[in-house]
Design an enzyme around this catalytic site. Structure first.
Site, PDB file in Angstrom:
ATOM      1  N   HIS A   7       1.093  -1.389   0.097  1.00 12.78           N
ATOM      2  CA  HIS A   7       0.216  -0.074  -0.014  1.00 12.78           C
ATOM      3  C   HIS A   7       0.884   1.109  -0.166  1.00 12.78           C
ATOM      4  O   HIS A   7       1.709   1.729   0.563  1.00 12.78           O
ATOM      5  CB  HIS A   7      -1.069  -0.288   1.050  1.00 12.78           C
ATOM      6  CG  HIS A   7      -2.401   0.835   1.129  1.00 12.78           C
ATOM      7  ND1 HIS A   7      -1.857   1.739   1.195  1.00 12.78           N
ATOM      8  CD2 HIS A   7      -3.412   0.460   0.782  1.00 12.78           C
ATOM      9  CE1 HIS A   7      -3.090   3.164   1.088  1.00 12.78           C
ATOM     10  NE2 HIS A   7      -4.132   2.206   0.504  1.00 12.78           N
ATOM     11  N   ASP A  13      -8.143  -5.164  -0.879  1.00 15.46           N
ATOM     12  CA  ASP A  13      -9.027  -5.709  -1.434  1.00 15.46           C
ATOM     13  C   ASP A  13      -8.391  -7.534  -1.148  1.00 15.46           C
ATOM     14  O   ASP A  13      -8.773  -8.341  -1.473  1.00 15.46           O
ATOM     15  CB  ASP A  13      -7.900  -5.537  -3.499  1.00 15.46           C
ATOM     16  CG  ASP A  13      -8.721  -4.395  -3.499  1.00 15.46           C
ATOM     17  OD1 ASP A  13      -9.791  -3.842  -2.812  1.00 15.46           O
ATOM     18  OD2 ASP A  13      -7.314  -3.809  -3.674  1.00 15.46           O
TER      19      ASP A  13
HETATM   20  N1  CMC Z   1       4.231  -7.244  -4.983  1.00 12.53           N
HETATM   21  C1  CMC Z   1       5.386  -7.536  -4.771  1.00 12.53           C
HETATM   22  N2  CMC Z   1       5.900  -6.543  -5.154  1.00 12.53           N
HETATM   23  C2  CMC Z   1       5.484  -5.628  -4.202  1.00 12.53           C
HETATM   24  C3  CMC Z   1       3.791  -5.647  -4.090  1.00 12.53           C
HETATM   25  C4  CMC Z   1       2.990  -6.541  -4.432  1.00 12.53           C
HETATM   26  N3  CMC Z   1       1.796  -6.517  -4.149  1.00 12.53           N
HETATM   27  N4  CMC Z   1       4.109  -3.337  -3.345  1.00 12.53           N
HETATM   28  C5  CMC Z   1       4.905  -3.407  -3.498  1.00 12.53           C
HETATM   29  N5  CMC Z   1       6.096  -4.187  -4.154  1.00 12.53           N
HETATM   30  C6  CMC Z   1       7.545  -3.896  -4.153  1.00 12.53           C
HETATM   31  C7  CMC Z   1       7.738  -3.184  -5.165  1.00 12.53           C
HETATM   32  O1  CMC Z   1       8.426  -4.063  -6.137  1.00 12.53           O
HETATM   33  C8  CMC Z   1       8.824  -2.351  -4.899  1.00 12.53           C
HETATM   34  O2  CMC Z   1      10.095  -2.920  -4.052  1.00 12.53           O
HETATM   35  P1  CMC Z   1      11.592  -2.388  -5.639  1.00 12.53           P
HETATM   36  O3  CMC Z   1      11.854  -1.362  -4.647  1.00 12.53           O
HETATM   37  O4  CMC Z   1      11.969  -3.266  -5.502  1.00 12.53           O
HETATM   38  O5  CMC Z   1      11.547  -2.125  -6.907  1.00 12.53           O
HETATM   39  C9  CMC Z   1       8.461  -1.660  -3.898  1.00 12.53           C
HETATM   40  O6  CMC Z   1       7.968  -2.863  -3.182  1.00 12.53           O
HETATM   41  C10 CMC Z   1       7.762  -0.297  -3.837  1.00 12.53           C
HETATM   42  O7  CMC Z   1       6.799  -0.421  -4.690  1.00 12.53           O
HETATM   43  P2  CMC Z   1       5.889   0.869  -5.428  1.00 12.53           P
HETATM   44  O8  CMC Z   1       5.198   0.309  -6.386  1.00 12.53           O
HETATM   45  O9  CMC Z   1       7.416   1.690  -5.148  1.00 12.53           O
HETATM   46  O10 CMC Z   1       5.295   1.273  -3.814  1.00 12.53           O
HETATM   47  P3  CMC Z   1       4.019   1.940  -3.750  1.00 12.53           P
HETATM   48  O11 CMC Z   1       3.497   2.253  -3.341  1.00 12.53           O
HETATM   49  O12 CMC Z   1       3.223   2.923  -5.754  1.00 12.53           O
HETATM   50  O13 CMC Z   1       3.107   0.502  -4.367  1.00 12.53           O
HETATM   51  C11 CMC Z   1       1.112  -0.862  -4.875  1.00 12.53           C
HETATM   52  C12 CMC Z   1       1.391   0.332  -3.812  1.00 12.53           C
HETATM   53  C13 CMC Z   1      -0.928  -0.837  -4.185  1.00 12.53           C
HETATM   54  C14 CMC Z   1       0.859  -0.164  -6.089  1.00 12.53           C
HETATM   55  C15 CMC Z   1       2.046  -1.737  -4.652  1.00 12.53           C
HETATM   56  O14 CMC Z   1       1.985  -2.168  -3.637  1.00 12.53           O
HETATM   57  C16 CMC Z   1       0.900  -2.166  -5.362  1.00 12.53           C
HETATM   58  O15 CMC Z   1       0.940  -2.767  -6.719  1.00 12.53           O
HETATM   59  N6  CMC Z   1       0.514  -4.384  -4.924  1.00 12.53           N
HETATM   60  C17 CMC Z   1      -0.919  -4.330  -5.965  1.00 12.53           C
HETATM   61  C18 CMC Z   1      -1.485  -4.024  -6.019  1.00 12.53           C
HETATM   62  C19 CMC Z   1      -3.313  -3.936  -4.745  1.00 12.53           C
HETATM   63  O16 CMC Z   1      -2.508  -4.831  -4.616  1.00 12.53           O
HETATM   64  N7  CMC Z   1      -3.678  -2.665  -4.928  1.00 12.53           N
HETATM   65  C20 CMC Z   1      -4.294  -2.250  -3.735  1.00 12.53           C
HETATM   66  C21 CMC Z   1      -4.357  -0.922  -3.503  1.00 12.53           C
HETATM   67  S1  CMC Z   1      -4.871  -0.769  -1.470  1.00 12.53           S
HETATM   68  C22 CMC Z   1      -6.872  -0.854  -1.528  1.00 12.53           C
HETATM   69  C23 CMC Z   1      -7.525   0.130  -3.738  1.00 12.53           C
HETATM   70  O17 CMC Z   1      -6.978   0.617  -3.862  1.00 12.53           O
HETATM   71  O18 CMC Z   1      -7.820  -0.363  -3.497  1.00 12.53           O
END
Ligand code: CMC
Length: 375
Positions: A257, A308
């Site tokens: 998140h 989710d």
């Molecule tokens: N699976 C694998 N790696 C992850 C995940 C994940 N779900 N989430 C974050 N990471 C890793 C990512 O690969 C990155 O690693 P590195 O620095 O080595 O490249 C690091 O953590 C930071 O990720 P980010 O994408 O820069 O972080 P963010 O704050 O932009 O991401 C997020 C937030 C929600 C987009 C991400 O956690 C994600 O893609 N989650 C999976 C999709 C998901 O469940 N979305 C629902 C969000 S919450 C409720 C909603 O809005 O519906």
């Protein structure tokens, strides 16, 4: 214009992009000052929607009035239902919902004179009808009419499945709607605020928000969660699947998140309802698979579930098809979007940030006849 370098935060991470009195994540998620944990414990979605749209919890009398308004508002013009039946059956359900919410605007009485609160109440009543009607059209089933004495949660389940839910099923759906209702400046809410800030209308803002919610990094994640769990198949495959997922650099859906780095408190609340429903339906194997994935994600990647993650299992245990999951998120979040649309309209300033330019400058213009092709 000033040439001073300005700070830049990719993805607007940590940027305060506005002010709101609707909800805060600081000190635990609160809607208008009420802990969401307490609302999920004791309130109904109707009370929460009233809180979000009118800024305060209703008295018994106000709640009865509000429920009556929602029942009246749930009328969807036949023209929209008929139009929906002409949309090809393979089309993504979020796309159908986006298009039909947009179509509703054309039948909204006096769209320029109606207050945003009234429009919001109509959408709150109409969206469950659209979701269920489309599902039943697609399945070749008769489209049902809402039952005025049922709650929003119970009606949603009834309109989709044709069966009145048990009290446990109704409460599980109700709690999921309460938890999904509002979440500060998330991507879809911010989208709605940007559209509103141009002095565009409420339906346009909601349509744009639906488009933003559809993406798998946001609301679309709940559908991907179930698809990944189905891919895993059984608890015995969970460790190998997880290793492959990490090796292939895939995202684990329903985890991570932008704001909650040590777990989304909403996910823990809903997990209890998942376990109850899974026990009721004899689907504890899926819960065991989920438990293993949670442990591996936490211990090996420092990743925690977001809302989710349990909501996908919850909707599955309620007997709902996976492509209904994100539309159900809309049925709830429309209350939060509309609260923000109303707040943005009341304290409006055009949202227009700047970009850091990383392209070329000072190129010499050549007339078309003298320009060479790129190859
Ligand atoms: N699976 C694998 N790696 C992850 C995940 C994940 N779900 N989430 C974050 N990471 C890793 C990512 O690969 C990155 O690693 P590195 O620095 O080595 O490249 C690091 O953590 C930071 O990720 P980010 O994408 O820069 O972080 P963010 O704050 O932009 O991401 C997020 C937030 C929600 C987009 C991400 O956690 C994600 O893609 N989650 C999976 C999709 C998901 O469940 N979305 C629902 C969000 S919450 C409720 C909603 O809005 O519906």
């Amino acid at each position: 214009m000033s040439q001073e370098p300005r700070p830049y935060y990719p993805g607007l991470d940590g940027v305060l992009a506005g002010e709101t009195a609707i909800s805060t994540i600081e000190g635990g998620l609160q809607y208008y000052g009420y802990a969401v944990r307490d609302l999920a414990e004791d309130a109904t979605f109707e009370e929460v929607a009233h809180l979000l749209l009118r800024g305060r919890l209703p008295s018994e009398e106000e709640l009865a009035d509000f429920e009556a308004i929602l029942v009246e508002a749930s009328m969807v013009p036949d023209e929209v239902i008929n139009f929906m039946s002409t949309i090809p059956l393979h089309v993504n359900e979020m796309d159908v919902l986006r298009t039909t919410v947009s179509a509703l605007a054309h039948w909204d009485e006096d769209p320029s004179g109606t207050s945003n609160v009234t429009k919001a109440e109509r959408l709150l009543g109409q969206i469950p009808i659209l979701i269920a009607a489309r599902y039943r059209q697609r399945m070749g089933l008769r489209v049902l009419q809402p039952q005025p004495d049922l709650s929003v949660a119970a009606n949603l389940l009834y309109l989709i499945t044709g069966d009145e839910p048990s009290p446990t099923q109704e409460r599980a759906m109700d709690v999921s709607l309460i938890l999904y209702a509002e979440h500060e400046f998330n991507a879809s809410t911010f989208t709605a605020r940007v559209v509103t800030s141009t002095l565009s209308d409420l339906h346009s803002a909601v349509v744009a928000a639906i488009g933003a919610l559809k993406g798998p990094l946001h609301g679309g994640a709940n559908e991907q969660v179930l698809r990944q769990l189905q891919e895993i198949g059984s608890p015995n495959n969970a460790e190998a699947w997880f290793r492959d997922m990490v090796g292939d650099k895939r995202r684990l859906m329903g985890f991570g998140h932008r704001v909650y780095k040590e777990g989304d408190p909403r996910a823990y609340v809903l997990k209890d309802y998942c376990v109850r429903l899974a026990e009721e339906r004899g689907q504890m194997e899926l819960e065991r698979t989920a438990e293993i994935i949670e442990r591996l994600a936490r211990d090996t990647k420092g990743l925690y579930p977001n809302l989710d993650w349990p909501s996908a299992r919850l909707y599955h245990y309620l007997g709902l098809d996976v492509d209904l999951f994100t539309p159900l998120f809309v049925a709830s979040r429309v209350s939060g979007w509309c609260a923000h649309i109303i707040e943005q309209s009341q304290h409006n300033r055009l949202i227009r940030p700047r970009a850091r330019y990383i392209g070329q400058t000072g190129l010499t213009f050549e007339p078309l006849s003298e320009r060479e092709s790129a190859e």
